[in-house]
Design a protein around this motif. Structure first.
Motif, mmCIF file in Angstrom:
data_model
loop_
_atom_site.group_PDB
_atom_site.id
_atom_site.type_symbol
_atom_site.label_atom_id
_atom_site.label_comp_id
_atom_site.label_asym_id
_atom_site.label_seq_id
_atom_site.Cartn_x
_atom_site.Cartn_y
_atom_site.Cartn_z
ATOM 1 N N LEU A 61 0.682 -1.235 0.038
ATOM 2 C CA LEU A 61 0.032 0.017 0.064
ATOM 3 C C LEU A 61 0.897 1.120 -0.140
ATOM 4 C CD1 LEU A 61 -2.775 -1.068 2.577
ATOM 5 C CD2 LEU A 61 -2.739 -1.640 0.038
ATOM 6 N N SER A 62 0.000 2.344 -0.009
ATOM 7 C CA SER A 62 0.926 3.760 0.159
ATOM 8 C C SER A 62 0.262 4.676 1.030
ATOM 9 C CB SER A 62 0.936 4.175 -1.369
ATOM 10 O OG SER A 62 -0.421 4.372 -1.776
ATOM 11 N N GLY A 63 1.137 6.010 1.249
ATOM 12 C CA GLY A 63 0.623 7.039 2.015
ATOM 13 C C GLY A 63 0.291 6.587 3.498
ATOM 14 N N LYS A 64 -0.423 6.809 4.009
ATOM 15 C CA LYS A 64 -0.956 6.554 5.553
ATOM 16 C C LYS A 64 -1.285 5.051 5.505
ATOM 17 C CE LYS A 64 -6.054 7.749 5.439
ATOM 18 N NZ LYS A 64 -6.917 8.287 5.890
ATOM 19 N N ASN A 65 -1.614 4.485 4.555
ATOM 20 C CA ASN A 65 -1.853 3.116 4.871
ATOM 21 C C ASN A 65 -0.633 2.149 4.766
ATOM 22 O OD1 ASN A 65 -4.693 3.311 5.140
ATOM 23 N ND2 ASN A 65 -4.803 3.828 2.749
ATOM 24 N N ARG A 66 0.208 2.485 4.291
ATOM 25 C CA ARG A 66 1.713 1.794 3.811
ATOM 26 C C ARG A 66 2.043 0.878 5.125
ATOM 27 N NH1 ARG A 66 6.568 4.184 0.642
ATOM 28 N NH2 ARG A 66 7.791 2.281 0.575
ATOM 29 N N HIS A 67 2.536 -0.382 4.880
ATOM 30 C CA HIS A 67 2.855 -1.353 5.716
ATOM 31 C C HIS A 67 3.956 -2.105 4.910
ATOM 32 C CE1 HIS A 67 1.851 -3.216 9.694
ATOM 33 N NE2 HIS A 67 2.042 -4.376 9.149
ATOM 34 N N ASP A 68 4.851 -1.689 4.704
ATOM 35 C CA ASP A 68 5.851 -2.361 4.132
ATOM 36 C C ASP A 68 6.581 -3.422 5.395
ATOM 37 O OD1 ASP A 68 5.708 -0.887 1.902
ATOM 38 O OD2 ASP A 68 7.309 0.346 2.138
ATOM 39 N N LEU A 69 7.267 -4.205 4.471
ATOM 40 C CA LEU A 69 7.980 -5.257 5.357
ATOM 41 C C LEU A 69 9.602 -5.329 4.951
ATOM 42 C CD1 LEU A 69 5.841 -8.726 5.138
ATOM 43 C CD2 LEU A 69 6.125 -6.926 7.037
ATOM 44 N N PRO A 70 10.506 -5.635 5.949
ATOM 45 C CA PRO A 70 11.862 -5.586 5.701
ATOM 46 C C PRO A 70 12.098 -6.620 4.367
ATOM 47 C CG PRO A 70 11.530 -6.034 7.783
ATOM 48 C CD PRO A 70 10.324 -6.241 7.256
ATOM 49 N N ALA A 71 13.163 -6.117 3.463
ATOM 50 C CA ALA A 71 13.474 -7.037 2.653
ATOM 51 C C ALA A 71 14.110 -8.240 2.766
ATOM 52 C CB ALA A 71 14.512 -6.373 1.577
ATOM 53 N N LEU A 72 13.645 -9.337 1.923
ATOM 54 C CA LEU A 72 14.144 -10.703 2.260
ATOM 55 C C LEU A 72 15.252 -11.067 1.292
ATOM 56 C CD1 LEU A 72 10.493 -12.517 2.783
ATOM 57 C CD2 LEU A 72 12.066 -11.741 4.502
ATOM 58 N N GLU A 73 16.467 -11.412 1.908
ATOM 59 C CA GLU A 73 17.424 -11.443 0.921
ATOM 60 C C GLU A 73 17.428 -12.829 0.402
ATOM 61 O OE1 GLU A 73 19.899 -9.373 0.385
ATOM 62 O OE2 GLU A 73 18.651 -8.029 1.692
ATOM 63 N N GLU A 74 16.943 -13.769 1.056
ATOM 64 C CA GLU A 74 16.779 -15.145 0.252
ATOM 65 C C GLU A 74 15.186 -15.640 0.912
ATOM 66 O OE1 GLU A 74 18.929 -19.586 0.665
ATOM 67 O OE2 GLU A 74 19.651 -18.115 1.888
ATOM 68 N N ALA A 75 14.382 -15.465 -0.353
ATOM 69 C CA ALA A 75 12.877 -15.558 -0.225
ATOM 70 C C ALA A 75 12.630 -16.710 -1.097
ATOM 71 C CB ALA A 75 12.305 -14.488 -0.608
ATOM 72 N N HIS A 76 11.592 -17.515 -0.182
ATOM 73 C CA HIS A 76 10.888 -18.906 -0.868
ATOM 74 C C HIS A 76 9.431 -18.779 -0.973
ATOM 75 C CE1 HIS A 76 14.827 -20.930 -1.066
ATOM 76 N NE2 HIS A 76 14.908 -20.516 0.335
ATOM 77 N N GLY A 77 9.065 -18.477 0.304
ATOM 78 C CA GLY A 77 7.542 -18.316 0.267
ATOM 79 C C GLY A 77 7.211 -16.703 -0.311
ATOM 80 N N ASN A 78 5.948 -16.523 -0.590
ATOM 81 C CA ASN A 78 5.692 -14.907 -1.046
ATOM 82 C C ASN A 78 5.306 -14.364 -0.026
ATOM 83 O OD1 ASN A 78 4.362 -12.920 -2.175
ATOM 84 N ND2 ASN A 78 3.265 -14.212 -3.864
#
Length: 298
Positions: A57-74
């Motif tokens: 999302l963006s603006g006031k609704n933004r809820h990012d997660l830290p980047a995953l360096e070795e991702a498998h699951g979405n």
């Protein structure tokens, strides 16, 4: 099976990096303004490893997660659930740990998995749907009575990029009587005229065996339930009053739920209706960065 489909599957195995997965988020609510927005998952690869960065999302609704360096699951699944947990805390005043545990227990013990078809970019594809209701039979849900019917549906398919087609949380209270109200009507298994509607918390007290079983439930997903939560759930069972005596309120360490304001002119409380849906809409391949571009970004 539900845990395997959602958390133990390499959803990004069929995504060829660098790529961008775009999801559409849509919220409809009866208690506050709804909105539509985008969720973007950037997938990159280096030395055989897949990295993922989620922009939720963006603006006031933004809820990012830290980047995953070795991702498998979405990571879009985790982003959706973490935001939902934050929303439940905001709306009810409850604990994020409590809501997180209820989701884990429901996935481990009562998830319903079914096959279904989906349509993605004009093609009909095979998929599986996982459905849970984390608060329906929870002996501690008295504080969150308005949200007891909340349902989560996760649709996954190995035929769509990223493995996850749609995530949805739905709270449908339409036609549901307020706890303690008297409703008219009759029928097999229904409420007779003049009878007080039975609330889920009353049913939880009446179902002593079910509450005890849930309080002692152990699974590989729910092993982290702390003794404090178990003790509270057990007290809800052990303190059941004798027949004919008023049932005392269940005491928990959680704060009281925030109740919507009465509807003007009626004095009635409006039960919330909230629906949030995240759906995959597109995937785009990006041109790999040249060595000079990568070094310049560093």
């Amino acid at each position: 099976m539900a845990e395997t489909l959602l958390f133990e599957t390499d959803h990004l195995a069929r995504v060829e990096p660098p790529a961008v997965l775009v999801y559409e988020f849509r919220k409809v609510s009866s208690v506050e303004p709804g909105f539509s927005d985008k969720v973007q998952l950037d997938v990159t690869g280096s030395k055989g490893k897949v990295s993922a960065t989620l922009h939720f999302l963006s603006g006031k609704n933004r809820h990012d997660l830290p980047a995953l360096e070795e991702a498998h699951g979405n990571p879009v699944l985790l982003g959706f659930l973490e935001r939902d947990i934050s929303e439940m805390k905001r709306l009810t005043g409850g604990s994020t740990a409590y809501f997180r545990k209820r989701l884990r227990m429901a996935l481990a013990e009562s998830a319903q998995v079914s096959s279904q078809s989906i349509t993605y970019q004009g093609k009909v594809l095979a998929a599986q749907a996982v459905r849970i209701q984390p608060y329906l039979d929870d002996p501690m849900h008295a504080r969150f009575e308005q949200y007891v019917n909340k349902t989560y549906t996760f649709i996954v398919s190995d035929q769509v990029p990223g493995g996850i087609y749609q995530l949805r949380s739905s709270l449908a209270n339409r036609g549901r009587p307020q706890p303690g109200t008297t409703v008219a009507g009759s029928g097999e298994g229904g409420i007779v005229p003049g009878q007080t509607a039975t609330t889920p918390v009353m049913e939880a007290k009446a179902s002593k065996g079910m509450a005890a079983k849930q309080a002692a439930a152990k699974s590989k997903v729910a092993q982290d339930i702390d003794a404090k939560d178990v003790a509270v759930a057990q007290r809800a069972v052990e303190d059941e009053p004798a027949a004919g005596t008023p049932a005392p309120a269940i005491k928990t360490t959680l704060p009281a739920a925030k109740t919507p304001a009465p509807t003007a002119g009626t004095g009635a409380v409006t039960l919330p209706e909230i629906d949030e849906t995240l759906t995959l809409v597109s995937v785009a391949q990006r041109q790999p960065e040249s060595t000079s571009e990568a070094e310049r970004k560093r």
